[in-house]
Design a protein around this motif. Sequence first.
Motif, PDB file in Angstrom:
ATOM      1  N   VAL A 114       0.800  -1.138  -0.117  1.00 32.07           N
ATOM      2  CA  VAL A 114       0.005   0.048   0.100  1.00 32.07           C
ATOM      3  C   VAL A 114       0.910   1.015   0.060  1.00 32.07           C
ATOM      4  CG1 VAL A 114      -1.731   1.104   1.344  1.00 32.07           C
ATOM      5  CG2 VAL A 114      -1.870  -1.188   1.445  1.00 32.07           C
ATOM      6  N   PHE A 115       0.720   2.178  -0.970  1.00 28.02           N
ATOM      7  CA  PHE A 115       1.536   3.309  -1.106  1.00 28.02           C
ATOM      8  C   PHE A 115       0.654   4.496  -1.179  1.00 28.02           C
ATOM      9  CE2 PHE A 115       4.257   6.072  -4.021  1.00 28.02           C
ATOM     10  CZ  PHE A 115       4.923   6.697  -2.978  1.00 28.02           C
ATOM     11  N   ALA A 116       1.008   5.469  -0.156  1.00 26.19           N
ATOM     12  CA  ALA A 116       0.237   6.798  -0.036  1.00 26.19           C
ATOM     13  C   ALA A 116       1.272   7.601  -0.695  1.00 26.19           C
ATOM     14  CB  ALA A 116      -0.023   6.885   1.277  1.00 26.19           C
ATOM     15  N   PRO A 117       1.242   7.931  -1.970  1.00 30.41           N
ATOM     16  CA  PRO A 117       2.172   8.823  -2.525  1.00 30.41           C
ATOM     17  C   PRO A 117       2.276  10.483  -2.151  1.00 30.41           C
ATOM     18  CG  PRO A 117       0.351   8.409  -4.136  1.00 30.41           C
ATOM     19  CD  PRO A 117       0.148   7.521  -2.907  1.00 30.41           C
ATOM     20  N   CYS A 118       0.939  10.840  -1.595  1.00 28.16           N
ATOM     21  CA  CYS A 118       0.886  12.209  -1.294  1.00 28.16           C
ATOM     22  C   CYS A 118       1.749  12.302  -0.036  1.00 28.16           C
ATOM     23  CB  CYS A 118      -0.693  12.606  -1.095  1.00 28.16           C
ATOM     24  SG  CYS A 118      -0.856  14.531  -1.534  1.00 28.16           S
ATOM     25  N   THR A 119       1.685  11.370   1.070  1.00 30.42           N
ATOM     26  CA  THR A 119       2.231  11.500   2.425  1.00 30.42           C
ATOM     27  C   THR A 119       3.680  10.727   2.366  1.00 30.42           C
ATOM     28  OG1 THR A 119       0.958   9.565   3.207  1.00 30.42           O
ATOM     29  CG2 THR A 119       0.119  11.748   3.282  1.00 30.42           C
ATOM     30  N   GLY A 120       3.984  10.016   1.436  1.00 28.64           N
ATOM     31  CA  GLY A 120       5.352   9.333   1.430  1.00 28.64           C
ATOM     32  C   GLY A 120       5.520   8.211   2.253  1.00 28.64           C
ATOM     33  N   LYS A 121       4.367   7.362   2.518  1.00 28.71           N
ATOM     34  CA  LYS A 121       4.230   6.411   3.316  1.00 28.71           C
ATOM     35  C   LYS A 121       3.880   4.838   2.297  1.00 28.71           C
ATOM     36  CE  LYS A 121       4.677   8.308   7.220  1.00 28.71           C
ATOM     37  NZ  LYS A 121       6.150   8.332   7.973  1.00 28.71           N
ATOM     38  N   LEU A 122       4.906   4.078   2.575  1.00 23.21           N
ATOM     39  CA  LEU A 122       4.417   2.714   1.761  1.00 23.21           C
ATOM     40  C   LEU A 122       4.594   1.710   2.857  1.00 23.21           C
ATOM     41  CD1 LEU A 122       4.823   1.186  -0.554  1.00 23.21           C
ATOM     42  CD2 LEU A 122       7.265   1.297  -0.594  1.00 23.21           C
ATOM     43  N   TYR A 123       3.858   0.639   2.853  1.00 28.33           N
ATOM     44  CA  TYR A 123       3.618  -0.361   3.554  1.00 28.33           C
ATOM     45  C   TYR A 123       3.582  -1.532   2.696  1.00 28.33           C
ATOM     46  CZ  TYR A 123       1.622   3.203   6.845  1.00 28.33           C
ATOM     47  OH  TYR A 123       1.512   4.198   7.567  1.00 28.33           O
ATOM     48  N   CYS A 191      -3.679  -0.189   7.526  1.00 29.03           N
ATOM     49  CA  CYS A 191      -2.241   0.061   7.861  1.00 29.03           C
ATOM     50  C   CYS A 191      -2.017   0.538   9.162  1.00 29.03           C
ATOM     51  CB  CYS A 191      -1.432   0.955   6.701  1.00 29.03           C
ATOM     52  SG  CYS A 191      -1.677   0.099   5.148  1.00 29.03           S
ATOM     53  N   LEU A 192      -3.076   1.761   9.618  1.00 32.13           N
ATOM     54  CA  LEU A 192      -2.990   2.177  10.904  1.00 32.13           C
ATOM     55  C   LEU A 192      -3.175   0.896  11.880  1.00 32.13           C
ATOM     56  CD1 LEU A 192      -5.158   5.400  10.626  1.00 32.13           C
ATOM     57  CD2 LEU A 192      -2.677   5.171  10.539  1.00 32.13           C
ATOM     58  N   VAL A 193      -4.025  -0.056  11.809  1.00 29.91           N
ATOM     59  CA  VAL A 193      -3.932  -0.860  12.693  1.00 29.91           C
ATOM     60  C   VAL A 193      -2.801  -1.896  12.414  1.00 29.91           C
ATOM     61  CG1 VAL A 193      -5.371  -3.163  13.465  1.00 29.91           C
ATOM     62  CG2 VAL A 193      -6.660  -0.940  12.397  1.00 29.91           C
ATOM     63  N   ALA A 194      -2.203  -2.305  11.335  1.00 28.75           N
ATOM     64  CA  ALA A 194      -1.031  -2.999  11.272  1.00 28.75           C
ATOM     65  C   ALA A 194       0.096  -2.435  11.795  1.00 28.75           C
ATOM     66  CB  ALA A 194      -0.901  -3.126   9.792  1.00 28.75           C
ATOM     67  N   GLY A 195       0.188  -1.013  12.125  1.00 27.59           N
ATOM     68  CA  GLY A 195       1.275  -0.381  12.592  1.00 27.59           C
ATOM     69  C   GLY A 195       0.963  -0.129  14.109  1.00 27.59           C
ATOM     70  N   GLY A 196       0.103  -0.378  14.615  1.00 22.37           N
ATOM     71  CA  GLY A 196       0.023  -0.307  16.138  1.00 22.37           C
ATOM     72  C   GLY A 196      -0.582   1.114  16.235  1.00 22.37           C
ATOM     73  N   GLU A 197      -0.983   1.771  15.377  1.00 22.30           N
ATOM     74  CA  GLU A 197      -1.597   3.355  15.759  1.00 22.30           C
ATOM     75  C   GLU A 197      -3.012   3.214  15.839  1.00 22.30           C
ATOM     76  OE1 GLU A 197       0.213   6.247  13.022  1.00 22.30           O
ATOM     77  OE2 GLU A 197       0.965   4.367  11.986  1.00 22.30           O
ATOM     78  N   ALA A 198      -3.830   2.054  15.492  1.00 21.88           N
ATOM     79  CA  ALA A 198      -5.167   1.769  15.919  1.00 21.88           C
ATOM     80  C   ALA A 198      -5.294   0.430  16.211  1.00 21.88           C
ATOM     81  CB  ALA A 198      -6.001   2.367  14.829  1.00 21.88           C
ATOM     82  N   THR A 212      -9.535  -3.991  -0.481  1.00 18.71           N
ATOM     83  CA  THR A 212      -9.005  -4.471   0.690  1.00 18.71           C
ATOM     84  C   THR A 212      -7.891  -5.416   0.855  1.00 18.71           C
ATOM     85  OG1 THR A 212     -10.694  -6.080   0.784  1.00 18.71           O
ATOM     86  CG2 THR A 212     -11.494  -4.163   1.740  1.00 18.71           C
ATOM     87  N   ALA A 213      -7.719  -6.101  -0.415  1.00 16.34           N
ATOM     88  CA  ALA A 213      -6.899  -6.998  -0.347  1.00 16.34           C
ATOM     89  C   ALA A 213      -5.226  -6.714   0.257  1.00 16.34           C
ATOM     90  CB  ALA A 213      -6.499  -7.701  -1.812  1.00 16.34           C
ATOM     91  N   ALA A 214      -4.879  -5.517  -0.398  1.00 15.10           N
ATOM     92  CA  ALA A 214      -3.364  -5.075  -0.081  1.00 15.10           C
ATOM     93  C   ALA A 214      -3.012  -4.771   1.391  1.00 15.10           C
ATOM     94  CB  ALA A 214      -2.826  -3.997  -0.976  1.00 15.10           C
ATOM     95  N   GLY A 215      -4.134  -3.989   1.819  1.00 17.06           N
ATOM     96  CA  GLY A 215      -4.129  -3.503   3.151  1.00 17.06           C
ATOM     97  C   GLY A 215      -4.234  -4.729   3.987  1.00 17.06           C
ATOM     98  N   ASP A 216      -5.303  -5.580   3.755  1.00 14.38           N
ATOM     99  CA  ASP A 216      -5.550  -6.934   4.633  1.00 14.38           C
ATOM    100  C   ASP A 216      -4.200  -7.669   4.595  1.00 14.38           C
ATOM    101  OD1 ASP A 216      -6.583  -8.854   5.863  1.00 14.38           O
ATOM    102  OD2 ASP A 216      -8.049  -9.413   4.178  1.00 14.38           O
TER     103      ASP A 216
END
Length: 257
Positions: A114-123, A191-198, A212-216
Motif C-alpha cells: 500500500v503506497f500513499a504517494p501524497c504523504t510518502g508512506k509505503l507499507y 495500515c494504521l491497525v497493522a502499525g499499532g496506531e489503532a 481491501t486485499a493489499a491492506g489486509d
Amino acid sequence: MLDLFERLALEAGREVMRVYHRDFAVDRKADASPVTEADRGAERIILAGLREAWPEIPCVAEEEVSAGIVPADLGREFFLIDPLDGTKEFVNRRTDFTVNIALIRNGVPEAGVVFAPCTGKLYSGRPGRAEAMDVDADCRIAARRPIAVRAGNSPLAVVASRSHNTPETDAYIKSLGATEIVSVGSSLKFCLVAGGEADVYPRFGRTMEWDTAAGDAVLRAAGGTTVTLDGAPLAYGKRDQPHDSDFANPHFIARGR
C-alpha cells in the motif's frame, strides 16, 4: 515478488502525483463512482509490470473489471490491483489515497503493498513480516522498519471511513464503549491497525476485494486479522455470489490483538 510490488507501486505513485498537481477531468463509471486519468495511468503501469514478470498469473484490476475485462479462471493464485484507492479523496485534493497491489493465494491475501504517494508512506506485508517505509519526494525508499499490531489500548482507537461511514458502523463503535475515533480514507485504515496506531477497523459498508486485499495482506502479516461478522476470515476470489456482484465483500472487522 514483493520487491517488484514495491517498485511498481512507487512508479504508479509518481504517475498519480503527476496528475494530482495539475487540472484533470473526472469521469463517472457505470456505478456513478469517479475515475480519472490517474486511476487509468497507474493501472496501466502496474498491469504491464506484473504481466511481464508473471504472465501466467491472472490479474483482477478495478478499472479493467469496470470495462468488462475479467479473467475467466482465477486458479489458485491471482493479483488484485486498485491503482488509486480513495479516488474521492484524490479528486477533493486530500492526501489519504493509495496505490494497492496484492497477491491472493487460495483465497488468502498473502502479500501486498500500500503506497500513499501524497504523504510518502509505503507499507508492505508477506507471511511473517510487515514493514513501513518512508518515501522521499522522488519516490525512492528512504527508510524501512518492521511493524506489528498492538494489544488493545484503553480506550480503543477505532479507524472509521471518511467517505463511507454508516449507522451500523456508528452502532458498532458505540458498542465498544469509550473509544478514540480516527477518520481516514482508503486502505490506510488497515495500515494504521497493522502499525499499532489503532486497534480496530469496522466496515459495515460496501467494499470490493481490490479495495481491501493489499491492506489486509499488510495487516495479517503484522499479526492482525480481518473477519466477517460470523467470525470467518475474509476470503478473496468470490464469484457467482447469489446476492451481490463478483468480488464484492461482506461487512467485516479488521483488528489487532
